[in-house]
Design a protein around this motif. Structure first.
Motif, mmCIF file in Angstrom:
data_model
loop_
_atom_site.group_PDB
_atom_site.id
_atom_site.type_symbol
_atom_site.label_atom_id
_atom_site.label_comp_id
_atom_site.label_asym_id
_atom_site.label_seq_id
_atom_site.Cartn_x
_atom_site.Cartn_y
_atom_site.Cartn_z
ATOM 1 N N VAL A 83 0.814 -1.160 0.125
ATOM 2 C CA VAL A 83 -0.118 -0.034 -0.080
ATOM 3 C C VAL A 83 0.914 1.206 -0.079
ATOM 4 N N THR A 136 2.844 4.490 1.014
ATOM 5 C CA THR A 136 2.932 5.121 2.210
ATOM 6 C C THR A 136 1.958 6.220 2.540
ATOM 7 N N ARG A 144 -1.436 4.677 3.329
ATOM 8 C CA ARG A 144 -1.701 4.130 4.640
ATOM 9 C C ARG A 144 -1.329 4.760 5.872
ATOM 10 N N TYR A 145 -0.739 6.136 5.759
ATOM 11 C CA TYR A 145 -0.377 6.662 6.880
ATOM 12 C C TYR A 145 -1.296 8.335 6.467
ATOM 13 N N TYR A 155 -0.521 -6.157 7.813
ATOM 14 C CA TYR A 155 -0.788 -4.932 8.473
ATOM 15 C C TYR A 155 -2.150 -4.800 9.124
ATOM 16 N N HIS A 178 -4.099 -1.467 11.190
ATOM 17 C CA HIS A 178 -4.056 -0.199 12.268
ATOM 18 C C HIS A 178 -4.251 -0.713 13.569
#
Length: 535
Positions: free
Chosen positions: A46, A48, A51-52, A461, A463
């Motif tokens: 994914v 960056t 994702r963030y 991954y 969260h």
């Protein structure tokens, strides 16, 4: 007699390993080249920024004219194809991904300076990249930053056999430097599991610690000089090489130079945010004539600590490494990499290396230590190697743990510096906190310098799992007056947590240095330092 039993068992096991010797940091198929690039499978990473949820800063956008300029400057050394650029966009762990459309491969400091001057004028962000073996997302773009690869800056400039001082370009692979020096009777003061891929410039930019820090200290002490390309404004040129993208020549080969500020220290550990390191001058020790490695089993972490105290007292000046790992690490290495440990059934294991100039003297000291450790119950089992090939087999059990972990799915990696006595408590507390939500929680690292590598694995991954880990892991570390990064740096993943290790005043000062040396903020943006509003 207990120690003699250990030698017989160890010799038998090591004899059985002939023909399957692994080079340090490598794999059976491709010695010296980390195999883990493909270990995480072919899953799509994914981006960056998604994702963030990162906000792109107002940098310029790459245009056809920009590409044309770089193709004239670097004929045959500009990469633009989507598939060709793709490997440069993804980190070694396959945990972060950028969207760069352009990779530049300069060969000289002058070319780097011209690249940075042009990017400064056009407000184009740049992501410097060495071997791309970093573990905190610091070596790949976050958005569409131009990737400046040092892969072709790989020349050894000089080596002085009298002083032991090596001068080389930043793109030299660490293993190549090690092989070159060994032919001269010297060694690199730095040794890493990723030595087959990492570049010395990247090592310096992240102030990499590695396996020999206990004996030879950090790069801040062994690096004598640097050559750095800067992104400064035209009002403050350095050496008048270029107004923008100036070259700072601090490539001294002197061990003593007490004239003003030690400017190179600003760039060691700056992770490419202040300038691009293009050449390095480094002090290298002579190659030891005698090397021994012991791989031992301990029944508790308290025994690991006590063994270290005894080891340090009895081995003294010949002790060069003291590594520890828990039993789960060994299970993963055996399961995923098919490496068999010569010592089994212990909750903890230690790897001890000695290096000196007299094999008889060193072996006598090591034997005395082992007899004491066995007789006092500190160590329950073990093996020793003195032959180079057998030494590499034992080291592979420690060095390839990172590779084994990548087979477990997604890896949350934490590189922590703590008081030695509390080193494993964090692992125990994290296991209790996460319970079944994590696949594995393992701990290993450089006990001799208080460096814990805490690794948490999951199928993919999550969260929610990340929220359970962070900021808990950093709060725990701060309560013990530790550091949230012992040797990997802050990169992208840790930049917003720097306050757990540094006071606000220190962070503000760092940001001021950044603003002075890189006024437009184009060098490795989104890395190392938090946004100014969060400090």
């Amino acid at each position: 007699m207990a120690a003699a039993v250990v030698w017989r068992r160890g010799a038998a096991w090591l004899r059985s390993c002939r023909g399957k010797v692994l080079r340090r940091g490598g794999s059976p198929e491709t010695p010296g080249v980390p195999r883990a690039r493909g270990c995480a499978g072919s899953r799509e990473v994914v981006p960056t920024c998604e994702r963030y949820a990162v906000r792109r800063l107002p940098f310029g956008r790459l245009a056809d004219g920009d590409v044309a300029f770089f193709e004239r400057l670097l004929p045959g050394r500009v990469v633009t194809g989507e598939e060709e650029v793709k490997p440069f966009n993804v980190d070694w762990l396959k945990s972060v991904r950028g969207c760069s459309q352009l990779v530049l491969k300069p060969q000289t400091t002058a070319e780097v300076s011209q690249i940075l001057r042009y990017c400064h004028e056009r407000n184009l962000a740049v992501s410097p990249q060495g071997g791309n073996t970093g573990l905190v997302g610091g070596s790949v773009p976050v958005f569409d930053e131009i990737i400046l690869s040092t892969a072709l800056m790989n020349q050894i400039i000089s080596f002085d056999k009298v002083s032991g001082i090596l001068v080389c370009q930043a793109g030299c692979v660490l293993e190549r430097l090690s092989e070159y020096l060994e032919e001269q009777g010297f060694i690199m003061p730095l040794d890493l599991g990723a030595k087959g891929s990492c570049h010395i410039g990247g090592n310096v930019a992240t102030n990499a610690g590695g396996l020999r820090l206990l004996r030879y200290g950090s790069l801040r002490g062994t690096v004598l000089g640097l050559e750095v390309s800067l992104c400064c404004s035209s009002a403050a040129p350095v050496l008048q090489v270029l107004a923008d993208g100036s070259a700072l020549d601090c490539l001294t080969s002197l061990r003593k130079d007490n004239t003003g500020y030690d400017l190179k220290q600003l760039f060691i550990g700056s992770e490419g945010t202040l300038g691009v390191i293009t050449a390095v001058s480094i002090l290298c020790p002579q190659k030891p004539k005698a090397v021994n490695v012991a791989f031992l089993g301990c029944q508790s972490f308290a025994k690991v600590l006590e063994t270290f105290t005894t080891c340090r007292a009895m081995l003294g000046e010949i002790l060069s490494a003291y590594e520890f790992m828990d039993e789960k690490c060994m299970e993963l290495v055996e399961t995923h990499l098919k490496l068999s440990s010569p010592v089994a059934g212990s909750p903890f294991y230690v790897l001890i290396e000695t290096s000196g100039s007299n094999s008889t003297h060193d072996e006598e000291k090591l034997n005395s230590f082992l007899e004491q450790a066995m007789a006092s119950g500190l160590v329950t089992d073990g093996t020793v190697a003195t032959d180079d090939k057998k030494i590499k087999v034992l080291w592979s059990l420690r060095e390839r743990i990172t590779e084994a972990l990548t087979h477990e799915g997604y890896v949350y990696k934490y590189d922590i510096s703590l008081p030695v006595g509390k080193l494993y408590d964090l692992v125990t507390d994290m296991r209790a906190r996460l319970g079944q939500s994590a696949k594995n929680v393992v701990g290993y690292g450089h006990l001799g310098d208080g460096n814990l590598h805490l690794n948490i694995t999951a199928e993919s991954y999550s969260h929610s799992l990340l929220d359970a880990i962070e900021p808990f892991v950093y709060e725990w570390t701060a309560r013990c007056s530790g550091s949230i990064s012992a040797e990997h740096g802050l990169g992208f993943k840790k930049r917003q947590f720097i306050q757990y290790s540094k006071p606000r005043e220190a962070v503000v000062l760092m940001q001021q240095f950044k603003a002075m040396l890189d006024p437009k903020g184009i060098l490795n943006p989104y890395k190392t330092l938090p946004e100014r509003s969060t400090c």
